[in-house]
Design a protein around this motif. Structure first.
Motif, mmCIF file in Angstrom:
data_model
loop_
_atom_site.group_PDB
_atom_site.id
_atom_site.type_symbol
_atom_site.label_atom_id
_atom_site.label_comp_id
_atom_site.label_asym_id
_atom_site.label_seq_id
_atom_site.Cartn_x
_atom_site.Cartn_y
_atom_site.Cartn_z
ATOM 1 N N GLN A 29 18.774 9.089 -9.267
ATOM 2 C CA GLN A 29 18.193 8.139 -8.315
ATOM 3 C C GLN A 29 19.176 7.871 -7.187
ATOM 4 O OE1 GLN A 29 17.381 4.862 -10.907
ATOM 5 N NE2 GLN A 29 15.283 5.504 -11.339
ATOM 6 N N LYS A 30 20.434 7.740 -7.555
ATOM 7 C CA LYS A 30 21.480 7.475 -6.572
ATOM 8 C C LYS A 30 21.635 8.667 -5.627
ATOM 9 C CE LYS A 30 24.770 4.736 -5.112
ATOM 10 N NZ LYS A 30 24.507 3.446 -4.493
ATOM 11 N N SER A 31 21.236 9.839 -6.099
ATOM 12 C CA SER A 31 21.263 11.038 -5.258
ATOM 13 C C SER A 31 19.931 11.255 -4.566
ATOM 14 C CB SER A 31 21.609 12.267 -6.100
ATOM 15 O OG SER A 31 22.774 12.047 -6.843
ATOM 16 N N SER A 32 19.141 10.198 -4.454
ATOM 17 C CA SER A 32 17.840 10.222 -3.770
ATOM 18 C C SER A 32 16.812 11.158 -4.367
ATOM 19 C CB SER A 32 18.011 10.604 -2.290
ATOM 20 O OG SER A 32 18.981 9.820 -1.695
ATOM 21 N N CYS A 33 16.830 11.286 -5.666
ATOM 22 C CA CYS A 33 15.809 12.098 -6.322
ATOM 23 C C CYS A 33 14.832 11.203 -7.060
ATOM 24 C CB CYS A 33 16.436 13.030 -7.361
ATOM 25 S SG CYS A 33 17.472 14.302 -6.654
ATOM 26 N N GLN A 34 13.617 11.721 -7.142
ATOM 27 C CA GLN A 34 12.652 11.070 -8.010
ATOM 28 C C GLN A 34 12.909 11.642 -9.402
ATOM 29 O OE1 GLN A 34 8.780 11.636 -6.249
ATOM 30 N NE2 GLN A 34 7.850 10.781 -8.088
ATOM 31 N N VAL A 35 12.865 10.786 -10.426
ATOM 32 C CA VAL A 35 13.215 11.270 -11.765
ATOM 33 C C VAL A 35 12.139 10.988 -12.789
ATOM 34 C CG1 VAL A 35 15.061 11.282 -13.485
ATOM 35 C CG2 VAL A 35 15.513 10.376 -11.216
ATOM 36 N N THR A 36 11.915 11.977 -13.654
ATOM 37 C CA THR A 36 11.119 11.742 -14.858
ATOM 38 C C THR A 36 12.028 12.118 -16.015
ATOM 39 O OG1 THR A 36 9.057 12.329 -13.740
ATOM 40 C CG2 THR A 36 9.051 12.429 -16.146
ATOM 41 N N THR A 37 12.126 11.243 -17.028
ATOM 42 C CA THR A 37 12.952 11.589 -18.183
ATOM 43 C C THR A 37 12.074 11.771 -19.417
ATOM 44 O OG1 THR A 37 13.309 9.264 -18.760
ATOM 45 C CG2 THR A 37 14.976 10.280 -17.366
ATOM 46 N N VAL A 38 12.449 12.738 -20.248
ATOM 47 C CA VAL A 38 11.777 12.932 -21.530
ATOM 48 C C VAL A 38 12.859 13.130 -22.584
ATOM 49 C CG1 VAL A 38 9.611 13.881 -20.643
ATOM 50 C CG2 VAL A 38 11.516 15.422 -21.133
ATOM 51 N N ASP A 39 12.496 12.897 -23.854
ATOM 52 C CA ASP A 39 13.539 12.955 -24.869
ATOM 53 C C ASP A 39 13.562 14.232 -25.696
ATOM 54 O OD1 ASP A 39 11.898 10.652 -27.254
ATOM 55 O OD2 ASP A 39 11.361 12.659 -26.517
ATOM 56 N N SER A 40 12.770 15.215 -25.318
ATOM 57 C CA SER A 40 12.817 16.477 -26.066
ATOM 58 C C SER A 40 12.328 17.646 -25.223
ATOM 59 C CB SER A 40 11.935 16.384 -27.325
ATOM 60 O OG SER A 40 10.566 16.410 -26.961
ATOM 61 N N GLY A 41 12.704 18.831 -25.664
ATOM 62 C CA GLY A 41 12.279 20.049 -24.981
ATOM 63 C C GLY A 41 10.774 20.228 -25.026
ATOM 64 N N LYS A 43 8.476 17.922 -25.211
ATOM 65 C CA LYS A 43 7.832 16.985 -24.275
ATOM 66 C C LYS A 43 8.010 17.465 -22.840
ATOM 67 C CE LYS A 43 7.578 12.854 -27.002
ATOM 68 N NZ LYS A 43 8.697 11.976 -27.409
ATOM 69 N N ALA A 44 9.162 18.097 -22.596
ATOM 70 C CA ALA A 44 9.403 18.625 -21.249
ATOM 71 C C ALA A 44 8.366 19.697 -20.925
ATOM 72 C CB ALA A 44 10.805 19.205 -21.151
ATOM 73 N N LEU A 45 8.138 20.586 -21.861
ATOM 74 C CA LEU A 45 7.174 21.671 -21.641
ATOM 75 C C LEU A 45 5.767 21.120 -21.470
ATOM 76 C CD1 LEU A 45 8.541 24.347 -24.115
ATOM 77 C CD2 LEU A 45 8.663 24.393 -21.627
ATOM 78 N N GLU A 46 5.447 20.104 -22.243
ATOM 79 C CA GLU A 46 4.125 19.467 -22.114
ATOM 80 C C GLU A 46 3.966 18.904 -20.714
ATOM 81 O OE1 GLU A 46 3.920 17.425 -26.389
ATOM 82 O OE2 GLU A 46 2.666 16.426 -24.884
ATOM 83 N N PHE A 47 5.014 18.218 -20.254
ATOM 84 C CA PHE A 47 4.972 17.612 -18.921
ATOM 85 C C PHE A 47 4.777 18.677 -17.846
ATOM 86 C CE2 PHE A 47 5.697 14.241 -15.960
ATOM 87 C CZ PHE A 47 6.339 14.822 -14.879
ATOM 88 N N LEU A 48 5.405 19.831 -18.095
ATOM 89 C CA LEU A 48 5.327 20.907 -17.113
ATOM 90 C C LEU A 48 4.013 21.664 -17.186
ATOM 91 C CD1 LEU A 48 8.958 22.164 -17.662
ATOM 92 C CD2 LEU A 48 8.098 21.217 -15.533
ATOM 93 N N GLY A 49 3.205 21.348 -18.179
ATOM 94 C CA GLY A 49 1.882 21.959 -18.244
ATOM 95 C C GLY A 49 1.749 23.090 -19.227
ATOM 96 N N LEU A 50 2.792 23.256 -20.060
ATOM 97 C CA LEU A 50 2.684 24.304 -21.078
ATOM 98 C C LEU A 50 2.316 23.647 -22.392
ATOM 99 C CD1 LEU A 50 5.630 26.809 -20.583
ATOM 100 C CD2 LEU A 50 3.239 27.117 -20.059
ATOM 101 N N ARG A 51 1.316 24.158 -23.026
ATOM 102 C CA ARG A 51 0.920 23.586 -24.306
ATOM 103 C C ARG A 51 1.670 24.315 -25.405
ATOM 104 N NH1 ARG A 51 -5.053 23.820 -24.665
ATOM 105 N NH2 ARG A 51 -4.572 25.990 -25.070
ATOM 106 N N VAL A 52 2.318 23.492 -26.273
ATOM 107 C CA VAL A 52 3.067 24.082 -27.376
ATOM 108 C C VAL A 52 2.214 24.004 -28.630
ATOM 109 C CG1 VAL A 52 5.205 23.988 -28.696
ATOM 110 C CG2 VAL A 52 5.192 23.263 -26.326
ATOM 111 N N ASP A 53 1.959 25.157 -29.223
ATOM 112 C CA ASP A 53 1.162 25.214 -30.443
ATOM 113 C C ASP A 53 2.043 24.791 -31.599
ATOM 114 O OD1 ASP A 53 -0.938 27.810 -31.950
ATOM 115 O OD2 ASP A 53 -0.338 25.826 -32.644
ATOM 116 N N ASP A 54 1.702 23.694 -32.268
ATOM 117 C CA ASP A 54 2.548 23.196 -33.353
ATOM 118 C C ASP A 54 2.647 24.177 -34.506
ATOM 119 O OD1 ASP A 54 1.588 19.747 -32.853
ATOM 120 O OD2 ASP A 54 3.376 20.836 -32.232
#
Lengths: 219, 155
Positions: A29-41, A43-54
C-alpha cells in the motif's frame, strides 16, 4: 475517478502467516499498490480464476464464469506454506496459459541458494529475503509495467503518444535504441523476444508511460 | 527554559536511541516506522501488538511440547521457533531474534536442556521488550497530549 484506480497496480499477496500478510499489505500500500491478500496457494488460484479439483489437485481447469475480471499485475508469495508451497504456486501459474504472463515474486525468511535458483529457473522474477523492505518493492515496478503495457496495448492507443517512424531509423542498433513504430502497427509485437529488452530498459528508467520522443536513450 | 514538550521530546529521543544501542531494537524497527503514515497512523503499535500475541502463543506451545518429558515433539518446537524468529526479525526485536536462533539450534540438535533454558530466556526477553515499547508509546502519547510533535529520531 475511474482512471485513478485503473492506473494503480494490483498485487495478489499470498502468505499463511497473518503477521506477514499484514506486513506485506502495508508495504505494498505504501508503494501505491492495490492489494489483495490470501492465506494459501489454493485460495490464490481460486482468486485468479483457476478451479482446483479437490480430488485431483494436479488437475486445474479454468472456472467458466471467471474471465479474470480482476486484473492482477503481480503475485507475491511466501515460499514456506503448508499444502501448496510458493514454489508449487509458481509452477501452477506458469503452467497456465491464462496466468503465465503474470509476474511472480517469491519471499522467504531462509537464504537457501538452491531454493532461490530453483524459483528463478521456474520463472520467478525476483526472490526477496524476509523481512522485505520498502526499497525491495521498487524492484517490482518494471515487472508490473510489463503486464500493464501488454493489457493496455489491446485497447485503442492515443495517437499523440506514438511518433511516426522515420525510414532511416529502422535497425535496432543497440539495446538502448527504441524502435519507433508507425501509427498503425500494434505495440503487442514489440513486447516479444529481443525487443523486450529495449522496452524493459525504457520502463525501468522512466516509470511513466514511455513517450517516444527520443530516438535513442542512453541508459 | 525547557518547555514540557521539549523535555518530553528529549526523553523520547534519548529513550529510543538507548533501545537501539542496548540491542533491543535494530533497523528493521526503523523500517516499520517508515510504513506508518496518515493512512495507517497506528501501524507500528498494531504490528507490535500482533508480535507480542504471537510470542505468547508460540512460547506457550513450545513450553507444552517440552513438558512432554520423554516424548518431546521437537518438530513442533522447531516450527514454532521458526515462526517466532520470522516475526521478531520483521519487527526489529533484535534480542528476541537472537535467542530464537539459539533456540532453533538447540532444537535441531534435540538438546532438551538447552531448549528449556533458551525458551525461558525468550520469555523474559519478549516481556522486557514489551514493557520498554509500552514506555515508548506512553511517551509518544504524552507528547501528543501536550500538543507537540513526535520527533523523528535518526539512529
Amino acid at each position: 475517478m475511474v482512471m485513478e484506480t485503473e492506473s494503480k497496480f494490483h498485487v495478489l499477496a499470498v502468505d499463511d502467516s497473518l503477521f506477514d500478510r499484514k506486513m506485506i499489505e502495508r508495504l505494498l500500500q505504501k508503494s501505491s499498490c492495490q492489494v489483495t491478500t490470501v492465506d494459501s496457494g489454493s485460495k490464490a488460484l481460486e482468486f485468479l480464476g483457476l478451479r482446483v479439483d479437490d480430488n485431483n489437485p494436479n488437475a486445474l481447469s479454468t472456472s467458466p464464469q471467471i474471465h479474470q475480471e480482476v486484473e492482477i499485475n503481480l503475485i507475491i508469495t511466501d515460499y514456506c506454506m503448508p499444502g501448496m508451497t510458493g514454489y508449487d504456486l509458481l509452477k501452477k501459474v506458469k503452467e497456465s496459459a491464462a496466468l503465465r504472463s503474470i509476474p511472480v515474486v517469491i519471499m522467504s525468511s531462509e537464504n537457501v541458494p538452491a531454493r532461490i535458483s530453483r524459483c528463478l529457473e521456474e520463472g520467478a522474477e525476483e526472490f526477496f529475503l524476509k523481512p522485505v523492505k520498502l526499497a525491495d518493492l521498487t524492484k517490482l515496478k518494471p515487472h508490473m509495467m510489463k503486464t500493464k503495457l501488454k493489457n493496455e496495448s489491446e485497447k485503442p492507443v492515443a495517437i499523440e503518444e506514438i511518433v511516426v517512424s522515420k525510414p532511416e531509423i529502422e535497425k535496432e542498433e543497440a539495446s538502448s535504441v527504441i524502435e519507433i513504430l508507425p501509427l498503425h502497427q500494434e505495440l503487442e509485437p514489440m513486447l516479444s523476444s529481443n525487443k523486450r529488452k529495449a522496452m524493459e530498459e525504457v520502463i525501468s528508467t522512466d516509470r511513466s508511460r514511455p513517450k517516444y520522443n527520443d530516438i535513442t536513450t542512453s541508459v | 527554559m525547557d518547555t514540557l514538550i521539549a523535555q518530553l521530546q528529549r526523553q523520547f529521543r534519548d529513550y529510543t536511541i538507548s533501545l537501539y544501542h542496548q540491542g533491543f531494537l535494530d533497523d528493521q524497527f526503523t523500517e516499520l516506522k517508515k510504513l506508518q503514515d496518515e493512512c495507517s497512523p497506528d501501524f507500528v503499535a498494531e504490528v507490535v501488538t500482533l508480535f507480542f500475541e504471537d510470542c505468547e502463543k508460540l512460547i506457550s506451545n513450545m513450553a507444552r511440547a517440552l513438558d512432554q518429558t520423554g516424548n518431546v515433539d521437537f518438530k513442533l518446537v522447531g516450527s514454532s521457533v521458526h515462526q517466532l524468529k520470522g516475526s521478531s526479525s520483521s519487527v526489529g526485536a533484535k534480542r528476541v531474534k537472537g535467542l530464537c536462533i539459539t533456540l532453533k539450534e538447540c532444537c535441531d540438535s534435540q538438546n532438551y536442556e538447552g531448549c528449556v533454558r533458551c525458551l525461558q530466556q525468550v520469555d523474559i526477553e519478549y516481556k522486557t521488550l514489551k514493557a520498554k515499547l509500552q514506555d515508548l508509546f506512553n511517551l509518544e502519547q504524552q507528547i501528543v497530549q501536550a500538543g507537540g510533535r513526535i520527533p523523528q529520531v535518526d539512529i
